[in-house]
Scaffold this motif. Structure first.
Motif, PDB file in Angstrom:
ATOM      1  N   PHE A 202       0.835  -1.198   0.000  1.00  0.00           N
ATOM      2  CA  PHE A 202       0.000   0.000   0.000  1.00  0.00           C
ATOM      3  C   PHE A 202       0.877   1.259   0.000  1.00  0.00           C
ATOM      4  O   PHE A 202       0.571   2.242  -0.696  1.00  0.00           O
ATOM      5  CB  PHE A 202      -0.917   0.011   1.217  1.00  0.00           C
ATOM      6  N   ALA A 203       1.953   1.236   0.764  1.00  0.00           N
ATOM      7  CA  ALA A 203       2.852   2.394   0.827  1.00  0.00           C
ATOM      8  C   ALA A 203       3.468   2.664  -0.550  1.00  0.00           C
ATOM      9  O   ALA A 203       3.544   3.820  -0.994  1.00  0.00           O
ATOM     10  CB  ALA A 203       3.949   2.150   1.859  1.00  0.00           C
ATOM     11  N   GLN A 204       3.904   1.617  -1.221  1.00  0.00           N
ATOM     12  CA  GLN A 204       4.490   1.773  -2.554  1.00  0.00           C
ATOM     13  C   GLN A 204       3.466   2.316  -3.541  1.00  0.00           C
ATOM     14  O   GLN A 204       3.777   3.183  -4.373  1.00  0.00           O
ATOM     15  CB  GLN A 204       5.032   0.428  -3.041  1.00  0.00           C
ATOM     16  N   ALA A 205       2.232   1.817  -3.452  1.00  0.00           N
ATOM     17  CA  ALA A 205       1.185   2.267  -4.369  1.00  0.00           C
ATOM     18  C   ALA A 205       0.852   3.732  -4.154  1.00  0.00           C
ATOM     19  O   ALA A 205       0.708   4.504  -5.120  1.00  0.00           O
ATOM     20  CB  ALA A 205      -0.065   1.410  -4.189  1.00  0.00           C
ATOM     21  N   LEU A 206       0.733   4.147  -2.896  1.00  0.00           N
ATOM     22  CA  LEU A 206       0.450   5.554  -2.612  1.00  0.00           C
ATOM     23  C   LEU A 206       1.537   6.455  -3.193  1.00  0.00           C
ATOM     24  O   LEU A 206       1.247   7.483  -3.820  1.00  0.00           O
ATOM     25  CB  LEU A 206       0.339   5.770  -1.103  1.00  0.00           C
ATOM     26  N   GLN A 207       2.792   6.068  -2.998  1.00  0.00           N
ATOM     27  CA  GLN A 207       3.897   6.891  -3.492  1.00  0.00           C
ATOM     28  C   GLN A 207       3.920   6.926  -5.014  1.00  0.00           C
ATOM     29  O   GLN A 207       4.111   7.989  -5.614  1.00  0.00           O
ATOM     30  CB  GLN A 207       5.225   6.345  -2.953  1.00  0.00           C
ATOM     31  N   LYS A 208       3.727   5.775  -5.632  1.00  0.00           N
ATOM     32  CA  LYS A 208       3.771   5.695  -7.099  1.00  0.00           C
ATOM     33  C   LYS A 208       2.669   6.541  -7.730  1.00  0.00           C
ATOM     34  O   LYS A 208       2.921   7.320  -8.659  1.00  0.00           O
ATOM     35  CB  LYS A 208       3.632   4.241  -7.547  1.00  0.00           C
ATOM     36  N   VAL A 209       1.444   6.411  -7.211  1.00  0.00           N
ATOM     37  CA  VAL A 209       0.322   7.155  -7.787  1.00  0.00           C
ATOM     38  C   VAL A 209       0.504   8.644  -7.534  1.00  0.00           C
ATOM     39  O   VAL A 209       0.207   9.475  -8.409  1.00  0.00           O
ATOM     40  CB  VAL A 209      -1.020   6.647  -7.224  1.00  0.00           C
ATOM     41  N   TRP A 210       1.004   9.011  -6.360  1.00  0.00           N
ATOM     42  CA  TRP A 210       1.249  10.425  -6.081  1.00  0.00           C
ATOM     43  C   TRP A 210       2.259  11.007  -7.071  1.00  0.00           C
ATOM     44  O   TRP A 210       2.053  12.101  -7.599  1.00  0.00           O
ATOM     45  CB  TRP A 210       1.765  10.605  -4.652  1.00  0.00           C
ATOM     46  N   GLU A 211       3.326  10.296  -7.311  1.00  0.00           N
ATOM     47  CA  GLU A 211       4.361  10.792  -8.227  1.00  0.00           C
ATOM     48  C   GLU A 211       3.838  10.924  -9.651  1.00  0.00           C
ATOM     49  O   GLU A 211       4.262  11.810 -10.396  1.00  0.00           O
ATOM     50  CB  GLU A 211       5.574   9.862  -8.195  1.00  0.00           C
ATOM     51  N   GLU A 212       2.912  10.050 -10.031  1.00  0.00           N
ATOM     52  CA  GLU A 212       2.359  10.115 -11.387  1.00  0.00           C
ATOM     53  C   GLU A 212       1.322  11.228 -11.534  1.00  0.00           C
ATOM     54  O   GLU A 212       1.194  11.819 -12.606  1.00  0.00           O
ATOM     55  CB  GLU A 212       1.740   8.777 -11.770  1.00  0.00           C
ATOM     56  N   THR A 213       0.574  11.481 -10.471  1.00  0.00           N
ATOM     57  CA  THR A 213      -0.491  12.482 -10.553  1.00  0.00           C
ATOM     58  C   THR A 213      -0.061  13.862 -10.073  1.00  0.00           C
ATOM     59  O   THR A 213      -0.678  14.866 -10.414  1.00  0.00           O
ATOM     60  CB  THR A 213      -1.721  12.033  -9.740  1.00  0.00           C
ATOM     61  N   GLU A 214       0.981  13.906  -9.247  1.00  0.00           N
ATOM     62  CA  GLU A 214       1.487  15.176  -8.721  1.00  0.00           C
ATOM     63  C   GLU A 214       2.991  15.253  -8.987  1.00  0.00           C
ATOM     64  O   GLU A 214       3.807  15.128  -8.073  1.00  0.00           O
ATOM     65  CB  GLU A 214       1.218  15.279  -7.210  1.00  0.00           C
ATOM     66  N   PRO A 215       3.386  15.418 -10.247  1.00  0.00           N
ATOM     67  CA  PRO A 215       4.820  15.415 -10.566  1.00  0.00           C
ATOM     68  C   PRO A 215       5.569  16.505  -9.808  1.00  0.00           C
ATOM     69  O   PRO A 215       5.073  17.611  -9.613  1.00  0.00           O
ATOM     70  CB  PRO A 215       4.850  15.663 -12.079  1.00  0.00           C
TER      71      PRO A 215
END
Length: 237
Positions: A202-215
Motif C-alpha cells: 500500500f505504501a508503494q502504491a500511494l507513493q507511485k500514484v502520487w508521483e504520477e499524478t502530482e509530478p
C-alpha cells in the motif's frame, strides 16, 4: 489523491486490510492530501438478518465445505488479524446481514463532521470482536451515537429508501468495475489493489500514484551564473 475502498462489514479481511492500508497512509508524506471514501459491498446479500448457527456452520453451508475446512479458514484469518492488533472472537460472532450497517455508514458519509472511518471501525469491531448483531437497529443506533449521530436520524436512515438506494448504487458500481472480492482499493479512479495486501505494498502504491499524478517541480542546474541580457515582465535589459 482520491482513494475509494469497497468493503463489507461482514468481511474479516476487510478489517485487516483497513488496518494495513491505514498504517501505510499514516506514514505517507502527503497523507493530508489523500481523500478516502468508504464504499459498500456485500459478500452475501441473501444472508438472513441473523443466521441461526455459528460462523463456522454458516461458512460450511454457504461455501459447500466441511466444518473442519471452515474452522481452518477461521484459524488462518484469526492469526492474520493478530498481526495488526485485532483479536477476532468467532465463538461469539453473530452471522448477520450487513445491509443496515452499510446504511449507517452512508448516513455517516452524508453527515458533516462525522469520522466515517471511525464508524466503520466500530461496525467491524462489533461484528468480529464484540459479538454483536450488525443487523440489530439498537446495536447500530448505539454505534452511531458514539460517533455523534442522532439516534432518531439513525433509526430513520435504517428505513430510508434513498439511503438504501445509495448503498445499492455502490454495489452496482462495484460490479461494473469488476469487483468480485473485497477489500478492493481504487486509487485516482485508475489503479486497483485487490485484497488485504501487506502495508508495504500500500505504501508503494500511494507513493507511485502520487508521483504520477502530482509530478515534482523541475530543479534546473545553472550552467552559467553570470548576469546576461534578458527580457522579463518589466521589459528588457
Amino acid at each position: 489523491m482520491r482513494v475509494d475502498i469497497w468493503s463489507d462489514i461482514a468481511c474479516p479481511w476487510c478489517y485487516i486490510g483497513k488496518r494495513r492500508f491505514e498504517a501505510a497512509l499514516a506514514d505517507f508524506a502527503h497523507r493530508d492530501d489523500v481523500r478516502v471514501t468508504w464504499r459498500s459491498y456485500q459478500l452475501d446479500p441473501e444472508l438472513p438478518e441473523r443466521f441461526q448457527g455459528s460462523e463456522a456452520e454458516y461458512l460450511a453451508q454457504a461455501k459447500g465445505i466441511s466444518a473442519e475446512q471452515a474452522e481452518q479458514m477461521i484459524a488462518v484469518v484469526c492469526d492474520q488479524a493478530e498481526t495488526v492488533g485485532l483479536t477476532y472472537d468467532y465463538e461469539h460472532l453473530v452471522p448477520a446481514n450487513s445491509l443496515r450497517g452499510h446504511q449507517l455508514l452512508h448516513l455517516a458519509r452524508r453527515t458533516p463532521g462525522i469520522d466515517v472511518a471511525a464508524v466503520k471501525d466500530d461496525l467491524l469491531d462489533a461484528h468480529f470482536v464484540r459479538g454483536e448483531a450488525i443487523s440489530d437497529p439498537d446495536v447500530l443506533v448505539a454505534i452511531g451515537a458514539r460517533h455523534g449521530l442522532d439516534e432518531d436520524a439513525v433509526r430513520t436512515a435504517l428505513e430510508d429508501d434513498a439511503i438504501r438506494a445509495e448503498v445499492l448504487a455502490d454495489f452496482r458500481t462495484a460490479r461494473s468495475i469488476g469487483v468480485t472480492g473485497v477489500p478492493f482499493f481504487v486509487l485516482e479512479d485508475k489503479y486497483a489493489i485487490s485484497g488485504a495486501q501487506p502495508t508495504e505494498l500500500f505504501a508503494q502504491a500511494l507513493q507511485k500514484v502520487w508521483e504520477e499524478t502530482e509530478p515534482a517541480p523541475r530543479n534546473f542546474i545553472t550552467i552559467d551564473a553570470t548576469d546576461a541580457p534578458a527580457c522579463g515582465p518589466e521589459g528588457c535589459a
